[in-house]
Design a protein around this motif. Structure first.
Motif, PDB file in Angstrom:
ATOM      1  N   GLU A 172       0.822  -1.217   0.000  1.00  0.00           N
ATOM      2  CA  GLU A 172       0.000   0.000   0.000  1.00  0.00           C
ATOM      3  C   GLU A 172       0.856   1.268   0.000  1.00  0.00           C
ATOM      4  O   GLU A 172       0.611   2.197  -0.776  1.00  0.00           O
ATOM      5  CB  GLU A 172      -0.931  -0.015   1.216  1.00  0.00           C
ATOM      6  CG  GLU A 172      -1.816   1.214   1.266  1.00  0.00           C
ATOM      7  CD  GLU A 172      -2.862   1.160   2.368  1.00  0.00           C
ATOM      8  OE1 GLU A 172      -3.068   0.079   2.962  1.00  0.00           O
ATOM      9  OE2 GLU A 172      -3.459   2.220   2.632  1.00  0.00           O
ATOM     10  N   GLU A 195      -7.115  -3.054  -5.497  1.00  0.00           N
ATOM     11  CA  GLU A 195      -8.058  -1.958  -5.708  1.00  0.00           C
ATOM     12  C   GLU A 195      -7.405  -0.577  -5.689  1.00  0.00           C
ATOM     13  O   GLU A 195      -7.931   0.373  -6.256  1.00  0.00           O
ATOM     14  CB  GLU A 195      -9.124  -1.986  -4.600  1.00  0.00           C
ATOM     15  CG  GLU A 195      -9.987  -3.213  -4.618  1.00  0.00           C
ATOM     16  CD  GLU A 195     -11.077  -3.101  -5.670  1.00  0.00           C
ATOM     17  OE1 GLU A 195     -11.960  -2.254  -5.488  1.00  0.00           O
ATOM     18  OE2 GLU A 195     -11.018  -3.839  -6.670  1.00  0.00           O
ATOM     19  N   TYR A 200      -4.021  -4.597 -11.822  1.00  0.00           N
ATOM     20  CA  TYR A 200      -3.448  -5.647 -10.976  1.00  0.00           C
ATOM     21  C   TYR A 200      -3.077  -6.860 -11.819  1.00  0.00           C
ATOM     22  O   TYR A 200      -3.837  -7.273 -12.681  1.00  0.00           O
ATOM     23  CB  TYR A 200      -4.461  -6.076  -9.906  1.00  0.00           C
ATOM     24  CG  TYR A 200      -3.941  -7.202  -9.025  1.00  0.00           C
ATOM     25  CD1 TYR A 200      -2.969  -6.939  -8.059  1.00  0.00           C
ATOM     26  CD2 TYR A 200      -4.382  -8.511  -9.195  1.00  0.00           C
ATOM     27  CE1 TYR A 200      -2.471  -7.967  -7.271  1.00  0.00           C
ATOM     28  CE2 TYR A 200      -3.887  -9.542  -8.404  1.00  0.00           C
ATOM     29  CZ  TYR A 200      -2.925  -9.259  -7.440  1.00  0.00           C
ATOM     30  OH  TYR A 200      -2.422 -10.261  -6.662  1.00  0.00           O
TER      31      TYR A 200
END
Ligand SMILES: [Mg+2]
Length: 216
Positions: A172, A195, A200
Protein backbone atom coordinates in the motif's frame (compact mmCIF):
# COMPACT_ATOMS: atom_id res chain seq x y z
CA UNK A 1 0.67 7.07 -23.92
CA UNK A 2 3.93 5.52 -25.01
CA UNK A 3 5.57 3.84 -22.03
CA UNK A 4 9.26 4.64 -21.88
CA UNK A 5 10.18 3.26 -18.48
CA UNK A 6 9.27 0.58 -15.95
CA UNK A 7 10.14 1.06 -12.28
CA UNK A 8 10.02 -1.86 -9.87
CA UNK A 9 9.78 -2.15 -6.14
CA UNK A 10 12.18 -4.91 -5.05
CA UNK A 11 10.76 -7.07 -2.30
CA UNK A 12 7.53 -8.78 -3.31
CA UNK A 13 7.87 -7.67 -6.94
CA UNK A 14 11.26 -8.80 -8.28
CA UNK A 15 12.11 -11.21 -5.46
CA UNK A 16 10.56 -12.48 -2.27
CA UNK A 17 12.72 -12.38 0.83
CA UNK A 18 9.72 -13.05 3.04
CA UNK A 19 11.06 -16.49 4.04
CA UNK A 20 14.42 -14.97 4.94
CA UNK A 21 12.72 -12.43 7.20
CA UNK A 22 10.56 -15.15 8.76
CA UNK A 23 13.52 -17.39 9.58
CA UNK A 24 15.47 -14.47 11.02
CA UNK A 25 12.55 -13.41 13.21
CA UNK A 26 11.96 -17.01 14.30
CA UNK A 27 15.56 -17.31 15.49
CA UNK A 28 15.29 -13.94 17.22
CA UNK A 29 12.07 -15.05 18.95
CA UNK A 30 13.83 -18.25 20.10
CA UNK A 31 16.19 -16.08 22.09
CA UNK A 32 13.10 -14.84 23.93
CA UNK A 33 11.91 -18.45 24.30
CA UNK A 34 9.02 -17.65 22.00
CA UNK A 35 7.73 -20.12 19.42
CA UNK A 36 7.18 -17.78 16.49
CA UNK A 37 4.81 -19.14 13.83
CA UNK A 38 3.99 -18.29 10.21
CA UNK A 39 0.69 -16.92 11.50
CA UNK A 40 2.53 -14.54 13.85
CA UNK A 41 4.70 -13.55 10.90
CA UNK A 42 1.62 -12.39 8.97
CA UNK A 43 1.31 -9.54 11.46
CA UNK A 44 4.77 -8.23 10.59
CA UNK A 45 4.18 -7.63 6.89
CA UNK A 46 4.91 -4.10 5.79
CA UNK A 47 5.96 -2.88 9.21
CA UNK A 48 9.40 -1.70 10.26
CA UNK A 49 12.06 -3.76 12.02
CA UNK A 50 11.60 -1.87 15.29
CA UNK A 51 7.81 -2.28 15.30
CA UNK A 52 8.14 -5.95 14.32
CA UNK A 53 10.35 -6.61 17.32
CA UNK A 54 7.92 -4.77 19.59
CA UNK A 55 5.14 -7.09 18.37
CA UNK A 56 7.23 -10.21 18.99
CA UNK A 57 8.11 -9.04 22.49
CA UNK A 58 4.43 -8.41 23.14
CA UNK A 59 3.76 -12.04 22.10
CA UNK A 60 6.20 -13.30 24.72
CA UNK A 61 4.68 -11.19 27.48
CA UNK A 62 8.18 -10.42 28.78
CA UNK A 63 10.07 -7.19 29.17
CA UNK A 64 13.43 -6.44 27.56
CA UNK A 65 15.78 -3.59 28.37
CA UNK A 66 16.60 -0.97 25.71
CA UNK A 67 20.08 -2.52 25.39
CA UNK A 68 18.65 -6.01 24.83
CA UNK A 69 16.17 -4.55 22.38
CA UNK A 70 18.96 -3.09 20.25
CA UNK A 71 20.93 -6.35 20.47
CA UNK A 72 17.93 -8.30 19.22
CA UNK A 73 17.49 -5.89 16.29
CA UNK A 74 21.11 -6.36 15.30
CA UNK A 75 20.86 -10.13 15.76
CA UNK A 76 17.82 -10.29 13.45
CA UNK A 77 19.48 -8.21 10.76
CA UNK A 78 22.68 -10.27 10.84
CA UNK A 79 20.78 -13.52 10.34
CA UNK A 80 18.75 -11.94 7.56
CA UNK A 81 21.83 -10.59 5.77
CA UNK A 82 23.56 -13.95 6.10
CA UNK A 83 20.57 -15.75 4.58
CA UNK A 84 20.12 -13.44 1.58
CA UNK A 85 23.67 -14.22 0.49
CA UNK A 86 22.29 -17.54 -0.68
CA UNK A 87 19.85 -15.92 -3.13
CA UNK A 88 20.51 -16.69 -6.80
CA UNK A 89 19.03 -16.22 -10.29
CA UNK A 90 16.34 -18.86 -9.60
CA UNK A 91 14.92 -16.65 -6.82
CA UNK A 92 13.65 -13.94 -9.16
CA UNK A 93 9.83 -14.08 -9.06
CA UNK A 94 7.93 -15.61 -12.02
CA UNK A 95 8.00 -13.52 -15.18
CA UNK A 96 10.60 -11.04 -13.92
CA UNK A 97 13.53 -11.95 -16.17
CA UNK A 98 11.28 -12.34 -19.23
CA UNK A 99 9.67 -8.92 -18.70
CA UNK A 100 13.01 -7.18 -18.14
CA UNK A 101 14.43 -8.71 -21.32
CA UNK A 102 11.31 -7.91 -23.33
CA UNK A 103 11.44 -4.30 -22.16
CA UNK A 104 15.14 -4.03 -23.00
CA UNK A 105 14.43 -5.31 -26.50
CA UNK A 106 11.90 -2.48 -26.93
CA UNK A 107 14.30 0.22 -25.67
CA UNK A 108 12.25 0.71 -22.53
CA UNK A 109 14.29 1.98 -19.58
CA UNK A 110 14.30 0.00 -16.35
CA UNK A 111 14.53 1.24 -12.78
CA UNK A 112 14.28 0.02 -9.19
CA UNK A 113 12.71 2.05 -6.39
CA UNK A 114 13.12 0.21 -3.10
CA UNK A 115 13.26 1.05 0.58
CA UNK A 116 15.68 -1.84 1.13
CA UNK A 117 19.25 -0.89 1.99
CA UNK A 118 20.29 -4.22 0.48
CA UNK A 119 18.75 -3.65 -2.97
CA UNK A 120 22.02 -3.47 -4.91
CA UNK A 121 23.38 -6.63 -3.30
CA UNK A 122 20.16 -8.55 -3.92
CA UNK A 123 19.93 -7.48 -7.58
CA UNK A 124 23.51 -8.60 -8.05
CA UNK A 125 22.79 -12.01 -6.51
CA UNK A 126 19.78 -12.41 -8.83
CA UNK A 127 22.11 -11.48 -11.72
CA UNK A 128 19.73 -8.83 -13.07
CA UNK A 129 21.47 -5.69 -11.77
CA UNK A 130 23.08 -4.84 -15.11
CA UNK A 131 19.69 -4.65 -16.81
CA UNK A 132 18.70 -1.54 -14.81
CA UNK A 133 19.34 2.05 -15.87
CA UNK A 134 18.59 3.42 -12.39
CA UNK A 135 18.61 1.85 -8.94
CA UNK A 136 17.35 3.96 -6.03
CA UNK A 137 17.45 2.16 -2.69
CA UNK A 138 16.99 2.95 0.99
CA UNK A 139 20.36 4.68 1.05
CA UNK A 140 19.42 7.17 -1.67
CA UNK A 141 16.30 8.86 -0.32
CA UNK A 142 15.48 11.15 2.59
CA UNK A 143 11.74 10.45 2.75
CA UNK A 144 10.47 6.86 2.75
CA UNK A 145 7.37 5.59 0.90
CA UNK A 146 4.55 6.73 0.81
CA UNK A 147 6.61 9.77 -0.16
CA UNK A 148 7.17 9.59 -3.94
CA UNK A 149 10.87 10.54 -3.72
CA UNK A 150 12.25 7.05 -4.41
CA UNK A 151 10.27 6.71 -7.65
CA UNK A 152 10.82 10.31 -8.76
CA UNK A 153 14.57 9.89 -8.31
CA UNK A 154 14.49 6.68 -10.33
CA UNK A 155 12.58 8.39 -13.17
CA UNK A 156 14.99 11.34 -13.07
CA UNK A 157 17.99 9.00 -13.36
CA UNK A 158 16.30 7.28 -16.29
CA UNK A 159 15.84 10.69 -17.95
CA UNK A 160 12.05 10.32 -17.95
CA UNK A 161 8.98 12.02 -16.47
CA UNK A 162 6.58 10.22 -14.14
CA UNK A 163 3.93 10.23 -16.89
CA UNK A 164 6.23 8.16 -19.11
CA UNK A 165 6.74 5.39 -16.53
CA UNK A 166 4.81 2.55 -14.92
CA UNK A 167 5.56 1.54 -11.33
CA UNK A 168 5.13 -2.05 -10.08
CA UNK A 169 4.34 -2.44 -6.38
CA UNK A 170 3.02 -5.00 -3.89
CA UNK A 171 2.44 -2.77 -0.86
CA UNK A 172 0.00 0.00 0.00
CA UNK A 173 2.69 2.52 0.97
CA UNK A 174 4.45 1.99 -2.36
CA UNK A 175 1.26 2.31 -4.39
CA UNK A 176 0.48 5.56 -2.58
CA UNK A 177 4.03 6.78 -3.23
CA UNK A 178 3.77 6.08 -6.94
CA UNK A 179 0.37 7.75 -7.24
CA UNK A 180 1.59 10.80 -5.31
CA UNK A 181 4.44 11.09 -7.81
CA UNK A 182 2.07 11.03 -10.79
CA UNK A 183 2.93 7.51 -11.97
CA UNK A 184 0.60 4.84 -13.26
CA UNK A 185 0.95 1.92 -10.87
CA UNK A 186 0.35 -1.76 -11.32
CA UNK A 187 -0.09 -3.84 -8.18
CA UNK A 188 1.27 -7.38 -8.25
CA UNK A 189 1.42 -10.41 -5.98
CA UNK A 190 -0.87 -9.03 -3.30
CA UNK A 191 -4.62 -9.07 -4.05
CA UNK A 192 -5.34 -7.05 -0.90
CA UNK A 193 -3.96 -3.91 -2.54
CA UNK A 194 -5.29 -4.54 -6.07
CA UNK A 195 -8.06 -1.96 -5.71
CA UNK A 196 -5.62 0.81 -4.83
CA UNK A 197 -3.65 0.56 -8.07
CA UNK A 198 -4.54 1.39 -11.68
CA UNK A 199 -4.32 -2.31 -12.57
CA UNK A 200 -3.45 -5.65 -10.98
CA UNK A 201 -1.53 -8.70 -12.15
CA UNK A 202 -1.03 -11.79 -10.00
CA UNK A 203 2.53 -12.25 -11.30
CA UNK A 204 4.59 -10.41 -13.89
CA UNK A 205 3.95 -13.31 -16.29
CA UNK A 206 0.49 -11.76 -16.68
CA UNK A 207 1.79 -8.33 -17.70
CA UNK A 208 1.64 -7.54 -21.38
CA UNK A 209 3.29 -4.30 -22.37
CA UNK A 210 1.33 -3.64 -25.55
CA UNK A 211 -2.07 -4.03 -23.88
CA UNK A 212 -1.15 -1.56 -21.15
CA UNK A 213 0.19 0.99 -23.60
CA UNK A 214 -3.22 1.10 -25.21
CA UNK A 215 -5.23 1.31 -21.99
CA UNK A 216 -3.14 3.97 -20.24
MG1 LIG B 1 7.44 -4.55 -1.69
Amino acid sequence: MKIKGLIFDLDGVLVSTEKNHFTAWKKTAERLECDFTELDNEQLKGISRVDSLKKIIALTGTNVSPVEFDELLIFKNEIYLESIRELGPADALPGVVELLQQAKAHDIKLGVGSSSKNANAILELLQIKDLFDAIIDGNGVSAPKPDPEVFLNAARDMGLSAAECIVFEDAESGIMAAKAGGFKVIATGNPHVAELAHAYVETLIDFNLSIYEESF
